[in-house]
Design an enzyme around this catalytic site. Sequence first.
Site, PDB file in Angstrom:
ATOM      1  N   ILE A 126       0.820  -1.295  -0.130  1.00  0.00           N
ATOM      2  CA  ILE A 126       0.047  -0.051  -0.071  1.00  0.00           C
ATOM      3  C   ILE A 126       0.955   1.359  -0.018  1.00  0.00           C
ATOM      4  O   ILE A 126       0.375   2.258  -0.641  1.00  0.00           O
ATOM      5  CB  ILE A 126      -1.050   0.125   1.189  1.00  0.00           C
ATOM      6  CG1 ILE A 126      -2.194   1.193   1.017  1.00  0.00           C
ATOM      7  CG2 ILE A 126      -0.386   0.179   2.603  1.00  0.00           C
ATOM      8  CD1 ILE A 126      -3.371   0.814   1.860  1.00  0.00           C
ATOM      9  N   VAL A 149       1.581  -3.112   8.431  1.00  0.00           N
ATOM     10  CA  VAL A 149       1.623  -2.183   7.423  1.00  0.00           C
ATOM     11  C   VAL A 149       1.924  -0.801   8.233  1.00  0.00           C
ATOM     12  O   VAL A 149       2.442   0.154   7.475  1.00  0.00           O
ATOM     13  CB  VAL A 149       0.078  -2.071   6.905  1.00  0.00           C
ATOM     14  CG1 VAL A 149      -1.153  -1.702   7.884  1.00  0.00           C
ATOM     15  CG2 VAL A 149      -0.026  -1.190   5.616  1.00  0.00           C
ATOM     16  N   ASP A 150       1.555  -0.731   9.455  1.00  0.00           N
ATOM     17  CA  ASP A 150       1.942   0.671  10.154  1.00  0.00           C
ATOM     18  C   ASP A 150       3.404   0.840   9.976  1.00  0.00           C
ATOM     19  O   ASP A 150       3.965   2.069   9.655  1.00  0.00           O
ATOM     20  CB  ASP A 150       1.265   0.493  11.574  1.00  0.00           C
ATOM     21  CG  ASP A 150       1.608   1.657  12.407  1.00  0.00           C
ATOM     22  OD1 ASP A 150       1.967   2.795  11.728  1.00  0.00           O
ATOM     23  OD2 ASP A 150       1.195   1.600  13.643  1.00  0.00           O
TER      24      ASP A 150
HETATM   25  P1  ADP Z   1      -3.895  -5.235  12.194  1.00  0.00           P
HETATM   26  O1  ADP Z   1      -2.905  -4.915  13.423  1.00  0.00           O
HETATM   27  O2  ADP Z   1      -4.833  -4.130  12.113  1.00  0.00           O
HETATM   28  O3  ADP Z   1      -4.011  -6.291  12.068  1.00  0.00           O
HETATM   29  P2  ADP Z   1      -1.571  -5.628  10.197  1.00  0.00           P
HETATM   30  O4  ADP Z   1      -0.831  -4.507   9.863  1.00  0.00           O
HETATM   31  O5  ADP Z   1      -0.714  -6.335  11.334  1.00  0.00           O
HETATM   32  O6  ADP Z   1      -2.649  -4.669  11.100  1.00  0.00           O
HETATM   33  O7  ADP Z   1      -2.127  -6.353   9.071  1.00  0.00           O
HETATM   34  C1  ADP Z   1      -3.348  -5.797   8.304  1.00  0.00           C
HETATM   35  C2  ADP Z   1      -3.189  -6.176   7.147  1.00  0.00           C
HETATM   36  O8  ADP Z   1      -2.078  -5.623   6.287  1.00  0.00           O
HETATM   37  C3  ADP Z   1      -2.637  -7.686   6.900  1.00  0.00           C
HETATM   38  O9  ADP Z   1      -3.727  -8.399   5.980  1.00  0.00           O
HETATM   39  C4  ADP Z   1      -1.212  -7.721   6.419  1.00  0.00           C
HETATM   40  O10 ADP Z   1      -0.896  -8.862   5.777  1.00  0.00           O
HETATM   41  C5  ADP Z   1      -1.415  -6.394   5.418  1.00  0.00           C
HETATM   42  N1  ADP Z   1      -0.046  -5.489   5.272  1.00  0.00           N
HETATM   43  C6  ADP Z   1       1.081  -5.560   5.836  1.00  0.00           C
HETATM   44  N2  ADP Z   1       1.946  -4.725   5.134  1.00  0.00           N
HETATM   45  C7  ADP Z   1       1.214  -4.481   4.135  1.00  0.00           C
HETATM   46  C8  ADP Z   1       1.561  -3.377   3.143  1.00  0.00           C
HETATM   47  N3  ADP Z   1       2.771  -2.917   2.960  1.00  0.00           N
HETATM   48  N4  ADP Z   1       0.639  -3.290   2.035  1.00  0.00           N
HETATM   49  C9  ADP Z   1      -0.550  -3.570   2.212  1.00  0.00           C
HETATM   50  N5  ADP Z   1      -0.871  -4.630   3.180  1.00  0.00           N
HETATM   51  C10 ADP Z   1      -0.506  -5.071   4.271  1.00  0.00           C
END
Ligand code: ADP
Length: 173
Positions: free
Chosen positions: A15, A37-38
């Site tokens: 993303i 993703v954060d």
């Molecule tokens: P949460 O704590 O809300 O579960 P996460 O970041 O652990 O958040 O995961 C949310 C979703 O984002 C998961 O499906 C993960 O695979 C996905 N994700 C992780 N990194 C990225 C990225 N760089 N771009 C898009 N999606 C991502």
Amino acid sequence: MMVAVTHIEVVQGDITQISVDAIVNAANSGLLGGGGVDGAIHRAGGPEILAECRRLRETALPDGLPTGDAVATTAGRLPARWVIHTVGPVYSAGEDRSHLLRSAYTRSLEVADTLGARAVAFPLISSGVYGWPAADAVHQAVTAVRDSGTSVETVTFVAFGADMAGLLQDELR
Ligand code: ADP
């Protein structure tokens, strides 16, 4: 009367690389960074995003961002103009928290409407570390966006993996 229709698209990828007006961050209440993703958004976007999150904690959000709510910051050096940070619920098998998951989407879209963003990209909130089962995370995401009444023209769901992209395609069919 004109009725706004939001187009929903699915792409597989990272993303942080998507060129839209706003990307949504699946943040945590502290707003000071995390994994998944954060972490990817803060790494790719640079220190300006964290600096603005810190200022929010010192001013409007001393106790952090509540679960289900959303707030915007700069997107730093990302291709997007804004990052909309939201906090999804941690999945619980014993308690239905889906209203909070849906609220993360609808509040993010309300913030996007306030900004005038026309194209917004979402990750699948709560589906990573927060443990929400993927198929239901996708169902909640798509129905929350469809029912939102947002003025955003295009919502892009960004699936990190092929399995998630497939579930999204199925849900949209
Ligand atoms: P949460 O704590 O809300 O579960 P996460 O970041 O652990 O958040 O995961 C949310 C979703 O984002 C998961 O499906 C993960 O695979 C996905 N994700 C992780 N990194 C990225 C990225 N760089 N771009 C898009 N999606 C991502």
